[in-house]
Design an enzyme around this catalytic site. Structure first.
Site, PDB file in Angstrom:
ATOM      1  N   GLU A  14      40.357  20.769  51.333  1.00 10.68           N
ATOM      2  CA  GLU A  14      41.492  21.423  50.673  1.00 10.68           C
ATOM      3  C   GLU A  14      42.797  20.844  51.183  1.00 10.68           C
ATOM      4  OE1 GLU A  14      41.232  25.668  51.025  1.00 10.68           O
ATOM      5  OE2 GLU A  14      39.957  25.703  49.243  1.00 10.68           O
ATOM      6  N   ASP A  44      50.529  54.070  43.007  1.00  7.66           N
ATOM      7  CA  ASP A  44      49.714  53.965  44.213  1.00  7.66           C
ATOM      8  C   ASP A  44      48.272  54.244  43.812  1.00  7.66           C
ATOM      9  OD1 ASP A  44      48.329  54.430  46.646  1.00  7.66           O
ATOM     10  OD2 ASP A  44      50.251  54.781  47.623  1.00  7.66           O
ATOM     11  N   HIS A  47      31.310  30.919  47.627  1.00  7.49           N
ATOM     12  CA  HIS A  47      31.533  29.700  46.853  1.00  7.49           C
ATOM     13  C   HIS A  47      30.492  28.611  47.154  1.00  7.49           C
ATOM     14  CE1 HIS A  47      35.176  31.737  46.058  1.00  7.49           C
ATOM     15  NE2 HIS A  47      35.850  31.321  47.095  1.00  7.49           N
ATOM     16  N   ARG A 104      52.701  49.122  44.181  1.00  6.73           N
ATOM     17  CA  ARG A 104      53.614  50.197  44.588  1.00  6.73           C
ATOM     18  C   ARG A 104      55.072  49.802  44.394  1.00  6.73           C
ATOM     19  NH1 ARG A 104      51.496  50.147  50.378  1.00  6.73           N
ATOM     20  NH2 ARG A 104      51.681  48.009  49.660  1.00  6.73           N
ATOM     21  N   ASP A 126      33.439  35.077  41.012  1.00 10.16           N
ATOM     22  CA  ASP A 126      33.591  33.990  41.969  1.00 10.16           C
ATOM     23  C   ASP A 126      34.386  32.914  41.237  1.00 10.16           C
ATOM     24  OD1 ASP A 126      33.405  31.751  43.563  1.00 10.16           O
ATOM     25  OD2 ASP A 126      31.419  32.289  44.320  1.00 10.16           O
ATOM     26  N   HIS A 127      35.700  32.886  41.499  1.00 13.37           N
ATOM     27  CA  HIS A 127      36.552  32.009  40.682  1.00 13.37           C
ATOM     28  C   HIS A 127      36.237  30.524  40.876  1.00 13.37           C
ATOM     29  CE1 HIS A 127      38.882  32.619  44.453  1.00 13.37           C
ATOM     30  NE2 HIS A 127      38.919  31.334  44.377  1.00 13.37           N
ATOM     31  N   LYS A 150      35.950  26.460  38.212  1.00 15.24           N
ATOM     32  CA  LYS A 150      36.565  25.133  38.377  1.00 15.24           C
ATOM     33  C   LYS A 150      35.825  24.127  37.511  1.00 15.24           C
ATOM     34  CE  LYS A 150      38.234  25.738  43.112  1.00 15.24           C
ATOM     35  NZ  LYS A 150      39.675  25.624  43.000  1.00 15.24           N
TER      36      LYS A 150
HETATM   37  N1  LIG Z   1      45.100  35.232  46.643  1.00 16.92           N
HETATM   38  C1  LIG Z   1      44.011  34.598  46.279  1.00 16.92           C
HETATM   39  O1  LIG Z   1      44.026  33.425  45.888  1.00 16.92           O
HETATM   40  C2  LIG Z   1      42.676  35.311  46.297  1.00 16.92           C
HETATM   41  C3  LIG Z   1      41.524  34.586  45.988  1.00 16.92           C
HETATM   42  C4  LIG Z   1      40.297  35.253  45.957  1.00 16.92           C
HETATM   43  C5  LIG Z   1      40.230  36.590  46.233  1.00 16.92           C
HETATM   44  N2  LIG Z   1      41.356  37.268  46.564  1.00 16.92           N
HETATM   45  C6  LIG Z   1      41.211  38.705  46.823  1.00 16.92           C
HETATM   46  O2  LIG Z   1      42.034  39.398  45.896  1.00 16.92           O
HETATM   47  C7  LIG Z   1      42.554  40.565  46.514  1.00 16.92           C
HETATM   48  C8  LIG Z   1      44.080  40.521  46.461  1.00 16.92           C
HETATM   49  O3  LIG Z   1      44.533  39.396  47.179  1.00 16.92           O
HETATM   50  P1  LIG Z   1      46.050  38.924  47.187  1.00 16.92           P
HETATM   51  O4  LIG Z   1      46.060  37.626  47.896  1.00 16.92           O
HETATM   52  O5  LIG Z   1      46.624  38.999  45.825  1.00 16.92           O
HETATM   53  O6  LIG Z   1      46.726  40.044  48.122  1.00 16.92           O
HETATM   54  P2  LIG Z   1      48.262  40.461  48.221  1.00 16.92           P
HETATM   55  O7  LIG Z   1      49.165  39.349  47.843  1.00 16.92           O
HETATM   56  O8  LIG Z   1      48.428  41.104  49.554  1.00 16.92           O
HETATM   57  O9  LIG Z   1      48.416  41.585  47.084  1.00 16.92           O
HETATM   58  C9  LIG Z   1      47.936  42.895  47.244  1.00 16.92           C
HETATM   59  C10 LIG Z   1      48.329  43.723  46.040  1.00 16.92           C
HETATM   60  O10 LIG Z   1      47.868  45.055  46.246  1.00 16.92           O
HETATM   61  C11 LIG Z   1      48.924  45.955  45.929  1.00 16.92           C
HETATM   62  N3  LIG Z   1      48.758  47.173  46.715  1.00 16.92           N
HETATM   63  C12 LIG Z   1      48.618  47.294  48.058  1.00 16.92           C
HETATM   64  N4  LIG Z   1      48.480  48.599  48.386  1.00 16.92           N
HETATM   65  C13 LIG Z   1      48.532  49.313  47.234  1.00 16.92           C
HETATM   66  C14 LIG Z   1      48.439  50.680  46.917  1.00 16.92           C
HETATM   67  N5  LIG Z   1      48.250  51.628  47.857  1.00 16.92           N
HETATM   68  N6  LIG Z   1      48.548  51.048  45.612  1.00 16.92           N
HETATM   69  C15 LIG Z   1      48.753  50.124  44.641  1.00 16.92           C
HETATM   70  N7  LIG Z   1      48.812  48.804  44.874  1.00 16.92           N
HETATM   71  C16 LIG Z   1      48.715  48.401  46.159  1.00 16.92           C
HETATM   72  C17 LIG Z   1      50.177  45.196  46.305  1.00 16.92           C
HETATM   73  O11 LIG Z   1      51.260  45.679  45.566  1.00 16.92           O
HETATM   74  P3  LIG Z   1      52.525  46.418  46.260  1.00 16.92           P
HETATM   75  O12 LIG Z   1      52.848  45.668  47.487  1.00 16.92           O
HETATM   76  O13 LIG Z   1      53.565  46.290  45.171  1.00 16.92           O
HETATM   77  O14 LIG Z   1      52.074  47.792  46.476  1.00 16.92           O
HETATM   78  C18 LIG Z   1      49.818  43.791  45.797  1.00 16.92           C
HETATM   79  O15 LIG Z   1      50.061  43.702  44.416  1.00 16.92           O
HETATM   80  C19 LIG Z   1      41.990  40.604  47.922  1.00 16.92           C
HETATM   81  O16 LIG Z   1      40.811  41.362  47.911  1.00 16.92           O
HETATM   82  C20 LIG Z   1      41.681  39.149  48.195  1.00 16.92           C
HETATM   83  O17 LIG Z   1      40.671  38.998  49.155  1.00 16.92           O
HETATM   84  C21 LIG Z   1      42.571  36.664  46.598  1.00 16.92           C
END
Ligand SMILES: NC(=O)c1ccc[n+]([C@@H]2O[C@H](COP(=O)([O-])OP(=O)(O)OC[C@H]3O[C@@H](n4cnc5c(N)ncnc54)[C@H](OP(=O)(O)O)[C@@H]3O)[C@@H](O)[C@H]2O)c1
Length: 311
Positions: free
Chosen positions: A224, A93, A248, A50, A185-186, A190
């Site tokens: 970790e 959005d 994992h 967004r 599953d990233h 690894k």
């Molecule tokens: N981070 C990791 O290492 C990791 C690892 C494994 C899995 N995951 C999974 O990956 C997913 C994302 O994680 P994250 O850590 O990247 O979360 P995050 O940093 O909170 O990012 C969320 C993203 O969603 C976007 N977003 C939120 N509401 C939105 C909407 N209504 N329309 C469009 N975009 C929207 C946000 O963009 P704006 O704020 O610009 O809208 C942001 O780009 C989650 O399901 C998490 O469980 C993450």
């Protein structure tokens, strides 16, 4: 290098392009694919979120993220000049149907430019409550119809319990063919994890010894360096068991304990993993109290640095 893989123009649409997952994992990974020559001649990387950003501002963000998190170190000007023009940003959005029309137009424009249809990957790096919304909207906008060329990639968590995982699976199954759905599953990417298979099945010393006659027990430890940090809110919601173990660690357990697959295709490897899970004794609500020990970190010292407790 597999030249067939390289020939297909590809568009990567990253929902959550402004998020942490893209910054730390996806952007560096795509950049490294580019550096190592795995990307096709024509490719585009469309980040969304967004947050209002221009293409240029998003490129700048990606550059900073790649410089910080890429395993290949800092980007050189020459490398970046080749990669950067393929990055685009669309403020959108995911709950708005117009978003998907705009994606459709953008993809069509790229295809017209490249004079050929493109493979399109939709990567859902957003909160899990958006997974069904995005999948349904993609379908409504006609963006999932080409089953040969479109793929959807879903990060964990895949549901928060068995029922919600089944529901999500059923929903995806109504919209996509199975071959279009990648549940990522990233952890399995690894290097150490990938090496277990080679170590087990391609090593003439280990292979005949890797069985219950020679191995008394197996311990899987996940250590970790990274603490919970700012992610207490996320951890409180999901819990370490859901975040690490059912995905994992069970995957690791399967790789360690599975029988050799008849061939190393995705399906055969999956089948042998399922055999392991079926053969496992299940915890019951009563037995878990006796067989599992759980705890949370109190404040203390790690490598000379004082660190806070979980709460
Ligand atoms: N981070 C990791 O290492 C990791 C690892 C494994 C899995 N995951 C999974 O990956 C997913 C994302 O994680 P994250 O850590 O990247 O979360 P995050 O940093 O909170 O990012 C969320 C993203 O969603 C976007 N977003 C939120 N509401 C939105 C909407 N209504 N329309 C469009 N975009 C929207 C946000 O963009 P704006 O704020 O610009 O809208 C942001 O780009 C989650 O399901 C998490 O469980 C993450």
């Amino acid at each position: 290098m597999n030249t067939q893989l390289k020939t297909q123009p590809t568009v990567f649409v990253i929902f959550g392009g402004t998020g942490d997952l893209n910054a730390r994992k996806l952007a560096p990974a795509l950049y490294n694919l580019y550096l190592e020559g795995w990307l096709p001649e024509h490719f585009a990387f469309i980040g969304t979120g967004r947050t209002k950003l221009t293409d240029e501002a998003f490129r700048e963000r990606m550059l900073n993220d790649i410089n910080e998190f890429s395993r290949s170190g800092k980007v050189t000007d020459e490398q970046w000049q080749g990669f950067e023009p393929n990055i685009y940003y669309q403020a959108a959005d995911v709950q708005d149907a117009k978003t998907y029309k705009d994606f459709g137009k953008k993809i069509k424009a790229l295809e017209a430019d490249w004079k050929t249809p493109a493979n399109v990957l939709y990567y859902l790096a957003v909160a899990p409550n958006f997974f069904p919304i995005i999948a349904e909207n993609l379908a409504k906008a006609g963006l999932t119809e080409d089953t040969e060329r479109t793929r959807i990639i879903i990060e964990k968590p895949f549901g928060h319990d068995l029922e919600s995982a089944k529901e999500l699976n059923a929903l995806l199954g109504r919209i996509f063919e199975e071959k279009q759905i990648y549940r990522i599953d990233h952890y399995l990417g690894k290097e150490t994890v990938q090496n277990i298979m080679a170590f087990r099945f391609a090593n003439a010393i280990m292979e005949p010894l890797w069985n219950r006659e020679h191995i008394e027990h197996v311990q899987i430890s996940v250590t970790e360096n990274l603490g919970v940090g700012e992610r207490t809110g996320y951890y409180d919601g999901s819990g370490a068991l859901r975040d690490m173990i059912q995905n994992h660690l069970l995957q690791l357990l399967c790789i360690v304990a599975m029988e050799p697959p008849v061939r190393f295709s995705a399906e055969e490897v999956r089948n042998r993993k399922v055999d392991v899970l079926r053969a496992m004794r299940r915890f019951t609500p009563e037995s878990v109290r006796e067989q599992a020990v759980r705890g949370q970190y109190a404040s203390g010292w790690i490598e000379g640095q004082q660190v806070p407790g979980y709460r």
